[in-house]
Design a protein around this motif. Structure first.
Motif, mmCIF file in Angstrom:
data_model
loop_
_atom_site.group_PDB
_atom_site.id
_atom_site.type_symbol
_atom_site.label_atom_id
_atom_site.label_comp_id
_atom_site.label_asym_id
_atom_site.label_seq_id
_atom_site.Cartn_x
_atom_site.Cartn_y
_atom_site.Cartn_z
ATOM 1 N N GLN A 1 -13.427 -3.376 -19.267
ATOM 2 C CA GLN A 1 -14.336 -4.184 -20.146
ATOM 3 C C GLN A 1 -13.834 -5.184 -20.889
ATOM 4 O O GLN A 1 -14.778 -6.408 -20.957
ATOM 5 C CB GLN A 1 -14.619 -2.875 -21.479
ATOM 6 C CG GLN A 1 -16.069 -3.040 -22.123
ATOM 7 C CD GLN A 1 -17.037 -2.914 -21.346
ATOM 8 O OE1 GLN A 1 -17.136 -2.411 -20.041
ATOM 9 N NE2 GLN A 1 -18.330 -3.566 -21.535
ATOM 10 N N TRP B 1 -14.395 -7.916 -18.101
ATOM 11 C CA TRP B 1 -15.934 -8.239 -17.974
ATOM 12 C C TRP B 1 -16.238 -9.280 -19.178
ATOM 13 O O TRP B 1 -16.990 -10.081 -19.212
ATOM 14 C CB TRP B 1 -16.875 -7.050 -18.108
ATOM 15 C CG TRP B 1 -18.045 -7.202 -18.266
ATOM 16 C CD1 TRP B 1 -18.870 -6.722 -19.323
ATOM 17 C CD2 TRP B 1 -18.985 -7.670 -17.457
ATOM 18 N NE1 TRP B 1 -20.342 -7.183 -18.929
ATOM 19 C CE2 TRP B 1 -20.528 -7.523 -17.685
ATOM 20 C CE3 TRP B 1 -18.816 -8.488 -16.361
ATOM 21 C CZ2 TRP B 1 -21.556 -8.219 -17.307
ATOM 22 C CZ3 TRP B 1 -20.019 -8.981 -15.598
ATOM 23 C CH2 TRP B 1 -21.343 -9.036 -16.032
ATOM 24 N N LYS B 2 -15.642 -8.960 -20.560
ATOM 25 C CA LYS B 2 -16.211 -9.793 -21.631
ATOM 26 C C LYS B 2 -15.709 -11.180 -21.327
ATOM 27 O O LYS B 2 -16.315 -12.236 -21.753
ATOM 28 C CB LYS B 2 -15.421 -9.254 -23.062
ATOM 29 C CG LYS B 2 -16.136 -10.095 -24.223
ATOM 30 C CD LYS B 2 -15.653 -9.495 -25.300
ATOM 31 C CE LYS B 2 -16.170 -10.287 -26.680
ATOM 32 N NZ LYS B 2 -16.696 -11.523 -26.541
ATOM 33 N N ARG B 3 -14.244 -11.495 -20.755
ATOM 34 C CA ARG B 3 -13.860 -12.642 -20.859
ATOM 35 C C ARG B 3 -14.609 -13.402 -19.715
ATOM 36 O O ARG B 3 -14.977 -14.648 -19.822
ATOM 37 C CB ARG B 3 -12.603 -12.483 -20.342
ATOM 38 C CG ARG B 3 -11.387 -12.202 -21.371
ATOM 39 C CD ARG B 3 -9.822 -12.568 -21.167
ATOM 40 N NE ARG B 3 -9.665 -11.950 -19.812
ATOM 41 C CZ ARG B 3 -9.139 -10.748 -19.549
ATOM 42 N NH1 ARG B 3 -8.668 -10.079 -20.693
ATOM 43 N NH2 ARG B 3 -8.632 -10.135 -18.547
ATOM 44 N N CYS C 1 -17.826 -12.894 -18.872
ATOM 45 C CA CYS C 1 -19.261 -13.604 -19.519
ATOM 46 C C CYS C 1 -18.968 -14.534 -20.566
ATOM 47 O O CYS C 1 -19.773 -15.291 -20.549
ATOM 48 C CB CYS C 1 -20.045 -12.221 -20.401
ATOM 49 S SG CYS C 1 -20.524 -11.046 -19.265
ATOM 50 N N ASP C 2 -17.947 -14.488 -21.380
ATOM 51 C CA ASP C 2 -17.959 -15.737 -22.187
ATOM 52 C C ASP C 2 -17.639 -16.701 -21.499
ATOM 53 O O ASP C 2 -18.038 -17.808 -21.952
ATOM 54 C CB ASP C 2 -16.508 -15.306 -23.085
ATOM 55 C CG ASP C 2 -16.734 -14.386 -24.079
ATOM 56 O OD1 ASP C 2 -17.743 -13.942 -24.318
ATOM 57 O OD2 ASP C 2 -15.633 -13.652 -24.641
ATOM 58 N N ASP D 1 -23.501 -14.228 -22.586
ATOM 59 C CA ASP D 1 -23.467 -13.256 -23.517
ATOM 60 C C ASP D 1 -24.654 -12.394 -23.193
ATOM 61 O O ASP D 1 -24.572 -11.173 -23.481
ATOM 62 C CB ASP D 1 -23.566 -13.833 -24.839
ATOM 63 C CG ASP D 1 -22.362 -14.484 -25.177
ATOM 64 O OD1 ASP D 1 -21.352 -14.551 -24.717
ATOM 65 O OD2 ASP D 1 -22.373 -15.577 -26.051
ATOM 66 N N LEU E 1 -23.514 -9.275 -21.112
ATOM 67 C CA LEU E 1 -22.668 -8.451 -21.580
ATOM 68 C C LEU E 1 -22.918 -6.962 -21.827
ATOM 69 O O LEU E 1 -22.382 -6.010 -21.492
ATOM 70 C CB LEU E 1 -21.833 -9.234 -22.819
ATOM 71 C CG LEU E 1 -20.611 -8.442 -23.377
ATOM 72 C CD1 LEU E 1 -19.626 -8.557 -22.275
ATOM 73 C CD2 LEU E 1 -20.097 -9.430 -24.467
ATOM 74 N N ASN E 2 -24.167 -6.979 -22.741
ATOM 75 C CA ASN E 2 -24.560 -5.461 -23.134
ATOM 76 C C ASN E 2 -25.715 -5.028 -22.462
ATOM 77 O O ASN E 2 -26.292 -3.909 -22.813
ATOM 78 C CB ASN E 2 -24.539 -5.580 -24.559
ATOM 79 C CG ASN E 2 -23.197 -5.584 -25.347
ATOM 80 O OD1 ASN E 2 -22.237 -4.912 -24.767
ATOM 81 N ND2 ASN E 2 -23.059 -6.692 -26.165
#
Length: 149
Positions: free
Chosen positions: A6, A9-11, A13-14, A19, A22-23
């Protein structure tokens, strides 16, 4: 592992400025991303086409995103790491003249590798290989006559 996935994945998307992905439910978890891989790959491809490889590599490095370029053949031997490691080995090809071939990307002190000759032309060793695995001259002639080789 899930927390680490996770975080990756966040890195990503950033770094992509994504963003919005991301969710989204189809991409919110590793399992969901796996199930929706085709759509996600299309989404990511569309976004990565907006910059050059060099730009993305710099962005990904700053964002701690594990990444590497997929080089075209003409870029492989110009890559700084390939040059640094001495992976490109100059050779003389009987038909093509001077060429560079890919050597080992690592050095072993007790068992060093050596590139002795360039890759053979397609089909140059067919008979020798077939004989090695048990085909007779007659078998090979029949394969050649049938257009198999």
């Amino acid at each position: 592992i899930a927390a680490g996935e996770q975080a990756m994945w966040k890195r990503l998307c950033d770094a992509l400025g994504a963003d919005d992905l991301l969710n989204l439910p189809p991409y919110a978890t590793e399992d969901a991303r796996s199930v929706n891989r085709v759509d996600l790959n299309q989404e990511l491809s569309g976004r990565t086409r907006q910059r050059t490889t060099a730009e993305w590599m710099a962005i990904f490095e700053r964002g701690s995103v594990a990444a590497g370029p997929i080089n075209r053949m003409d870029d492989v031997f110009n890559d700084a790491q390939v040059r640094h490691l001495g992976v490109a080995q100059p050779m003389h090809h009987p038909a093509l003249g001077p060429v560079k071939v890919v050597g080992q990307p690592f050095k072993l002190s007790r068992t060093p590798s050596e590139v002795r000759h360039p890759v053979s032309d397609r089909g140059a060793n067919t008979e020798e290989i077939l004989e090695t695995i048990g085909y007779t001259g007659e078998d090979i002639a029949a394969l050649r006559e049938e257009g198999v080789i």
